[in-house]
Design a protein around this motif. Structure first.
Motif, PDB file in Angstrom:
ATOM      1  N   ILE A 149       0.842  -1.203   0.000  1.00  0.00           N
ATOM      2  CA  ILE A 149       0.000   0.000   0.000  1.00  0.00           C
ATOM      3  C   ILE A 149       0.871   1.245   0.000  1.00  0.00           C
ATOM      4  CG2 ILE A 149      -1.552   1.392   1.441  1.00  0.00           C
ATOM      5  CD1 ILE A 149      -2.831  -1.301   2.331  1.00  0.00           C
ATOM      6  N   ILE A 150       1.860   1.261   0.872  1.00  0.00           N
ATOM      7  CA  ILE A 150       2.764   2.410   0.988  1.00  0.00           C
ATOM      8  C   ILE A 150       3.541   2.634  -0.306  1.00  0.00           C
ATOM      9  CG2 ILE A 150       4.841   3.276   2.135  1.00  0.00           C
ATOM     10  CD1 ILE A 150       3.816   1.834   4.696  1.00  0.00           C
ATOM     11  N   LEU A 151       4.139   1.563  -0.829  1.00  0.00           N
ATOM     12  CA  LEU A 151       4.969   1.696  -2.022  1.00  0.00           C
ATOM     13  C   LEU A 151       4.165   2.156  -3.231  1.00  0.00           C
ATOM     14  CD1 LEU A 151       7.294  -1.445  -1.705  1.00  0.00           C
ATOM     15  CD2 LEU A 151       7.862   0.951  -1.215  1.00  0.00           C
ATOM     16  N   LYS A 152       2.957   1.626  -3.382  1.00  0.00           N
ATOM     17  CA  LYS A 152       2.125   2.008  -4.523  1.00  0.00           C
ATOM     18  C   LYS A 152       1.682   3.462  -4.429  1.00  0.00           C
ATOM     19  CE  LYS A 152       0.449  -2.648  -5.570  1.00  0.00           C
ATOM     20  NZ  LYS A 152      -0.722  -3.576  -5.554  1.00  0.00           N
ATOM     21  N   LYS A 153       1.311   3.897  -3.234  1.00  0.00           N
ATOM     22  CA  LYS A 153       0.897   5.285  -3.058  1.00  0.00           C
ATOM     23  C   LYS A 153       2.079   6.234  -3.237  1.00  0.00           C
ATOM     24  CE  LYS A 153      -3.258   4.665  -0.259  1.00  0.00           C
ATOM     25  NZ  LYS A 153      -4.143   5.361  -1.209  1.00  0.00           N
ATOM     26  N   LYS A 154       3.229   5.828  -2.765  1.00  0.00           N
ATOM     27  CA  LYS A 154       4.428   6.652  -2.918  1.00  0.00           C
ATOM     28  C   LYS A 154       4.796   6.789  -4.392  1.00  0.00           C
ATOM     29  CE  LYS A 154       9.288   6.952  -1.488  1.00  0.00           C
ATOM     30  NZ  LYS A 154      10.384   6.322  -0.697  1.00  0.00           N
ATOM     31  N   GLU A 155       4.748   5.679  -5.112  1.00  0.00           N
ATOM     32  CA  GLU A 155       5.068   5.692  -6.543  1.00  0.00           C
ATOM     33  C   GLU A 155       4.062   6.532  -7.323  1.00  0.00           C
ATOM     34  OE1 GLU A 155       5.782   2.534 -10.247  1.00  0.00           O
ATOM     35  OE2 GLU A 155       5.038   1.828  -8.312  1.00  0.00           O
ATOM     36  N   ALA A 156       2.790   6.381  -7.008  1.00  0.00           N
ATOM     37  CA  ALA A 156       1.745   7.129  -7.710  1.00  0.00           C
ATOM     38  C   ALA A 156       1.892   8.626  -7.473  1.00  0.00           C
ATOM     39  CB  ALA A 156       0.365   6.655  -7.256  1.00  0.00           C
ATOM     40  N   LEU A 157       2.229   9.001  -6.236  1.00  0.00           N
ATOM     41  CA  LEU A 157       2.399  10.418  -5.914  1.00  0.00           C
ATOM     42  C   LEU A 157       3.616  11.002  -6.618  1.00  0.00           C
ATOM     43  CD1 LEU A 157       1.303  12.770  -4.238  1.00  0.00           C
ATOM     44  CD2 LEU A 157       2.786  12.021  -2.360  1.00  0.00           C
ATOM     45  N   ALA A 158       4.685  10.223  -6.687  1.00  0.00           N
ATOM     46  CA  ALA A 158       5.894  10.681  -7.383  1.00  0.00           C
ATOM     47  C   ALA A 158       5.598  10.950  -8.858  1.00  0.00           C
ATOM     48  CB  ALA A 158       6.995   9.632  -7.235  1.00  0.00           C
ATOM     49  N   LYS A 159       4.804  10.074  -9.482  1.00  0.00           N
ATOM     50  CA  LYS A 159       4.453  10.254 -10.892  1.00  0.00           C
ATOM     51  C   LYS A 159       3.520  11.444 -11.072  1.00  0.00           C
ATOM     52  CE  LYS A 159       5.030   5.457 -12.417  1.00  0.00           C
ATOM     53  NZ  LYS A 159       4.340   4.262 -12.966  1.00  0.00           N
ATOM     54  N   LYS A 160       2.573  11.588 -10.169  1.00  0.00           N
ATOM     55  CA  LYS A 160       1.604  12.675 -10.262  1.00  0.00           C
ATOM     56  C   LYS A 160       2.277  14.035 -10.144  1.00  0.00           C
ATOM     57  CE  LYS A 160      -2.482  14.569  -7.948  1.00  0.00           C
ATOM     58  NZ  LYS A 160      -3.453  14.390  -6.831  1.00  0.00           N
ATOM     59  N   LEU A 161       3.202  14.156  -9.205  1.00  0.00           N
ATOM     60  CA  LEU A 161       3.866  15.438  -8.954  1.00  0.00           C
ATOM     61  C   LEU A 161       5.167  15.597  -9.741  1.00  0.00           C
ATOM     62  CD1 LEU A 161       3.409  15.666  -5.071  1.00  0.00           C
ATOM     63  CD2 LEU A 161       1.946  16.625  -6.855  1.00  0.00           C
ATOM     64  N   ASN A 162       5.648  14.488 -10.319  1.00  0.00           N
ATOM     65  CA  ASN A 162       6.918  14.489 -11.046  1.00  0.00           C
ATOM     66  C   ASN A 162       8.065  14.949 -10.147  1.00  0.00           C
ATOM     67  OD1 ASN A 162       8.595  14.044 -13.267  1.00  0.00           O
ATOM     68  ND2 ASN A 162       8.401  16.173 -13.974  1.00  0.00           N
ATOM     69  N   VAL A 163       8.110  14.361  -8.949  1.00  0.00           N
ATOM     70  CA  VAL A 163       9.152  14.691  -7.978  1.00  0.00           C
ATOM     71  C   VAL A 163       9.637  13.396  -7.318  1.00  0.00           C
ATOM     72  CG1 VAL A 163       8.212  16.981  -7.465  1.00  0.00           C
ATOM     73  CG2 VAL A 163       7.496  15.008  -6.086  1.00  0.00           C
ATOM     74  N   THR A 164      10.739  13.515  -6.610  1.00  0.00           N
ATOM     75  CA  THR A 164      11.215  12.400  -5.788  1.00  0.00           C
ATOM     76  C   THR A 164      10.614  12.537  -4.396  1.00  0.00           C
ATOM     77  OG1 THR A 164      13.299  12.236  -6.999  1.00  0.00           O
ATOM     78  CG2 THR A 164      13.236  11.278  -4.786  1.00  0.00           C
ATOM     79  N   ILE A 165       9.944  11.508  -3.924  1.00  0.00           N
ATOM     80  CA  ILE A 165       9.328  11.525  -2.606  1.00  0.00           C
ATOM     81  C   ILE A 165      10.395  11.155  -1.572  1.00  0.00           C
ATOM     82  CG2 ILE A 165       7.485  10.634  -1.151  1.00  0.00           C
ATOM     83  CD1 ILE A 165       6.541  12.202  -3.621  1.00  0.00           C
ATOM     84  N   ALA A 166      10.574  12.008  -0.587  1.00  0.00           N
ATOM     85  CA  ALA A 166      11.667  11.837   0.366  1.00  0.00           C
ATOM     86  C   ALA A 166      11.410  10.756   1.410  1.00  0.00           C
ATOM     87  CB  ALA A 166      11.950  13.163   1.082  1.00  0.00           C
ATOM     88  N   ALA A 167      10.158  10.440   1.676  1.00  0.00           N
ATOM     89  CA  ALA A 167       9.817   9.510   2.758  1.00  0.00           C
ATOM     90  C   ALA A 167      10.466   8.148   2.561  1.00  0.00           C
ATOM     91  CB  ALA A 167       8.302   9.361   2.866  1.00  0.00           C
ATOM     92  N   GLU A 168      11.030   7.625   3.634  1.00  0.00           N
ATOM     93  CA  GLU A 168      11.597   6.286   3.638  1.00  0.00           C
ATOM     94  C   GLU A 168      10.515   5.288   4.050  1.00  0.00           C
ATOM     95  OE1 GLU A 168      15.648   6.169   5.504  1.00  0.00           O
ATOM     96  OE2 GLU A 168      15.221   8.265   5.922  1.00  0.00           O
TER      97      GLU A 168
END
Length: 220
Positions: A149-168
């Motif tokens: 759940i975490i990885l998919k949401k993190k990946e989706a947000l990175a694509k949506k915003l076109n940024v690197t998500i800092a959260a580990e």
């Protein structure tokens, strides 16, 4: 002279942060099997780190289904961390919250959405002016389903915003309770300058953009 001192101080500061997160002891934490906290009396627990726990505690307690948010430390390799020791950046721990929630009212997926919606997702090692590895962003998973759940949401947000998500993303190991004076800090100290100028504005920014159906009717 001041510039030289500042450079040396920053170098030391970041070397402390980096060594705390790249040591063999810390690698063992990151690569460990997750520990699952059982549901008790119909309540589940989730764990997140997102900057100062005073801010995060208040944010999650504004969400329907969240019974309580407790401040503490997690993600590090030392035992019995304290506020003073975690602030050195050498323990590997981050300021974190334990979320006690009713899974029949709010899902883990929604809690992850709350997490990303309530922070600067691109800031590394901190939120706002709270900087250092003790303020870094971490989502803790207790099983494979939560991890995905975490990885998919993190990946989706990175694509949506076109940024690197800092959260580990860490396997949950243990939550260490913070000192008593940190608990319910926003509620007990509404006139504290940090609460008025940082915590409440951060809470209100989150509430202004998160779907109202998930939020309690509480004013700040």
């Amino acid at each position: 002279m001041k510039n030289i001192i500042s450079i040396l101080a920053l170098t030391l500061f970041f070397s402390c942060q980096n060594s705390a997160q790249t040591s063999k002891k810390q690698d063992a934490v990151i690569n460990a099997d997750p520990i699952e906290v059982p549901i008790k009396n119909g309540k589940a627990k989730a764990y997140f780190a997102s900057g100062c726990f005073w801010c995060v505690e208040a944010i999650y307690e504004s969400v329907k289904g969240v019974e309580e948010s407790i401040s503490g430390y997690s993600g590090g390799h030392t035992k019995n961390p304290t506020y003073a020791s975690s602030n050195t950046g050498k323990t590997g721990h981050a300021e974190a919250v334990e979320i006690i929630y009713d899974p029949n009212i709010v899902s883990f997926e929604t809690l992850v959405d709350v997490y990303f919606a309530s922070q600067n997702v691109t800031q590394v090692n901190g939120q706002g002016n709270d900087r250092g590895s003790q303020y870094r962003s971490i989502l803790f998973y207790q099983n494979e389903a939560q991890k995905q759940i975490i990885l998919k949401k993190k990946e989706a947000l990175a694509k949506k915003l076109n940024v690197t998500i800092a959260a580990e993303v860490y396997p949950f190991q243990k939550f260490w309770l913070a000192e008593d004076y940190h608990q319910n800090y926003e509620k007990l100290h509404p006139n504290h300058p940090y609460i008025k100028n940082v915590s409440v504005p951060r809470l209100n920014r989150f509430k202004s953009k998160f779907p109202k159906k998930f939020l309690k009717e509480v004013t700040h």
